[in-house]
Design an enzyme around this catalytic site. Sequence first.
Site, PDB file in Angstrom:
ATOM      1  N   ASP A   1      -0.091  60.753  32.618  1.00 19.12           N
ATOM      2  CA  ASP A   1       1.365  60.702  33.304  1.00 19.12           C
ATOM      3  C   ASP A   1       2.268  59.559  33.080  1.00 19.12           C
ATOM      4  O   ASP A   1       2.354  59.226  33.748  1.00 19.12           O
ATOM      5  CB  ASP A   1       1.242  61.609  34.870  1.00 19.12           C
ATOM      6  CG  ASP A   1       2.751  61.930  34.853  1.00 19.12           C
ATOM      7  OD1 ASP A   1       3.014  62.070  34.783  1.00 19.12           O
ATOM      8  OD2 ASP A   1       2.216  62.297  36.094  1.00 19.12           O
TER       9      ASP A   1
ATOM     10  N   ASN B   1      -1.973  66.037  42.984  1.00 18.35           N
ATOM     11  CA  ASN B   1      -0.430  65.607  43.204  1.00 18.35           C
ATOM     12  C   ASN B   1       0.260  65.999  43.644  1.00 18.35           C
ATOM     13  O   ASN B   1       0.644  67.491  42.739  1.00 18.35           O
ATOM     14  CB  ASN B   1      -0.563  64.023  42.395  1.00 18.35           C
ATOM     15  CG  ASN B   1      -1.511  63.324  41.750  1.00 18.35           C
ATOM     16  OD1 ASN B   1      -1.865  62.682  43.005  1.00 18.35           O
ATOM     17  ND2 ASN B   1      -2.143  63.162  41.315  1.00 18.35           N
TER      18      ASN B   1
ATOM     19  N   LEU C   1       6.682  51.645  43.374  1.00 16.45           N
ATOM     20  CA  LEU C   1       6.477  51.647  42.123  1.00 16.45           C
ATOM     21  C   LEU C   1       6.052  52.355  41.013  1.00 16.45           C
ATOM     22  O   LEU C   1       5.919  53.520  41.172  1.00 16.45           O
ATOM     23  CB  LEU C   1       5.449  50.708  42.356  1.00 16.45           C
ATOM     24  CG  LEU C   1       5.100  49.504  41.309  1.00 16.45           C
ATOM     25  CD1 LEU C   1       4.303  49.354  40.537  1.00 16.45           C
ATOM     26  CD2 LEU C   1       6.781  50.115  40.908  1.00 16.45           C
ATOM     27  N   SER C   2       5.487  52.341  40.319  1.00 18.80           N
ATOM     28  CA  SER C   2       5.467  53.487  39.403  1.00 18.80           C
ATOM     29  C   SER C   2       3.896  54.199  39.608  1.00 18.80           C
ATOM     30  O   SER C   2       3.576  54.203  40.725  1.00 18.80           O
ATOM     31  CB  SER C   2       4.683  52.297  38.250  1.00 18.80           C
ATOM     32  OG  SER C   2       3.884  51.792  38.795  1.00 18.80           O
TER      33      SER C   2
ATOM     34  N   GLU D   1       9.337  68.775  33.094  1.00 15.57           N
ATOM     35  CA  GLU D   1       8.345  68.284  34.710  1.00 15.57           C
ATOM     36  C   GLU D   1      10.014  69.048  35.300  1.00 15.57           C
ATOM     37  O   GLU D   1      10.246  67.575  35.803  1.00 15.57           O
ATOM     38  CB  GLU D   1       7.633  68.151  34.129  1.00 15.57           C
ATOM     39  CG  GLU D   1       7.086  68.003  35.711  1.00 15.57           C
ATOM     40  CD  GLU D   1       5.983  66.223  36.169  1.00 15.57           C
ATOM     41  OE1 GLU D   1       6.633  65.197  35.287  1.00 15.57           O
ATOM     42  OE2 GLU D   1       5.533  66.798  36.921  1.00 15.57           O
TER      43      GLU D   1
ATOM     44  N   ILE E   1      -7.443  55.685  40.645  1.00 17.03           N
ATOM     45  CA  ILE E   1      -6.352  55.560  41.291  1.00 17.03           C
ATOM     46  C   ILE E   1      -5.304  57.012  41.299  1.00 17.03           C
ATOM     47  O   ILE E   1      -5.261  56.585  42.728  1.00 17.03           O
ATOM     48  CB  ILE E   1      -5.195  54.905  40.510  1.00 17.03           C
ATOM     49  CG1 ILE E   1      -5.485  53.008  40.522  1.00 17.03           C
ATOM     50  CG2 ILE E   1      -4.205  54.469  42.297  1.00 17.03           C
ATOM     51  CD1 ILE E   1      -4.777  51.719  39.171  1.00 17.03           C
TER      52      ILE E   1
END
Length: 432
Positions: free
Chosen positions: A294, A235, A354-355, A143, A271
């Site tokens: 992901d 996204n 964060l993640s 990616e 989320i």
Amino acid sequence: MPSNKSVSDAPIVQFINCRILREHTLQREDLWVREGKILDPLKLFFDEQGYADTRVDCEGSIVAPGFIDTQINGGYGVDFSLPSDDVDAGVSFVAKKILEHGVTSFCPTLVTSPPSVYHKVLPQIKAHSGGQHGAGVLGVHVEGPFISSEKKGAHLEKYLRSFQARGMADLMEAYGSLDNVTMVTLAPELAGSQSVVRELSSRGVTVSLGHSVANLSQAEEAVELGASFITHLFNAMLPFHHRDPGIVGLLTSDRIPAGRTVYYGMIADGIHTNPAALRIAHRAHPSGLVLVTDAITAMGLPPGRHTLGQQVIEIQGLHAYVAGLTPLVSVSLALFLSFPDLKALIWCSGTTTLSGSIATMDMCVRHFKQASGCRVEEALEAASLHPAQLLGISQTKGKLDYGADADLVLLDDDLNVKSTFISGEKVWTRTP
Ligand code: ZN
């Protein structure tokens, strides 16, 4: 007369008392397996007068094809993009752990990195079959680094690259080799990308569009040249606009060549994508939906504090955040997380961070079903049949047709994983 000499005398396993996902429906049938492949019982009875050597009682379970994760950056403290002399050990570690989530094969995914990292890491991640040692590796999903700086999300800007008018030569300079690469995510609006999309596709590498500000026409041109996937829909791309729907518009485009399907990845963890957006995508183009985790390094770690590289991460539920933040901050992070371009918001913040996703594949399947209201079969196919079709391996994976690999996940009615099989062999089971 069939010659018995040509017939294998390898043991035959009969899975009984199960509901098999076949032809898009759950069917009450037994499943027969020999030498890791699914057998046609009629042929077995009439041509060979064969019978089962052993039986596995599935106790009423749903039996689905093993899940395939085409985008996973790591997990359980392992980051696939970290260069080391033993990248394979990290990949193997994750491969073993994800069996409990029903994943039987996957594409380790590398985020944007400098050429030195690709040159070191890529040769070490070789495709191989799954088994007791863990889920099979289908090749690497690379990616970046040929993505848009405007939609870089978690990817470090200093490592982004453009095609310097040399197309494939630029790509090969970055990656070093395509030997272990099965998928490349790139931004189709980058100058020079057209020849790269065409060349990668002709070499059998899946081209995915993502981290991009492409308009619909640029995206359609890339599909006409061979691109077939959209990386984490919604996204890190332009939001849907009615006069130019951007990459999202591919879901209902009338410029998709006949006989082709555009697939799209969705991180259905509750989320990354609002349930309404998930429903829009699913209703517009159900057969293209591919669930991906992901997942990042923190996936699979238990709640609490963990040291990951230079950071201390605290995990609560599906949220992972830098230790030291108060629960209130965690709540605001959770609100941030519901924005479409999650990673840009989170990763770019740098210090607050964060993640990305820490959801597991089985979680995504359950959430997708619940959020979309789809049938059980559709939720399961989004994690098995569709990714297999995307990768061009649906002759052997993602289906329970005769002759396919006996990679299976046994689930209860709430889609919790009870056990996982690879090539007909039990590789994980839930302890009561
Ligand atoms: Zn991404």
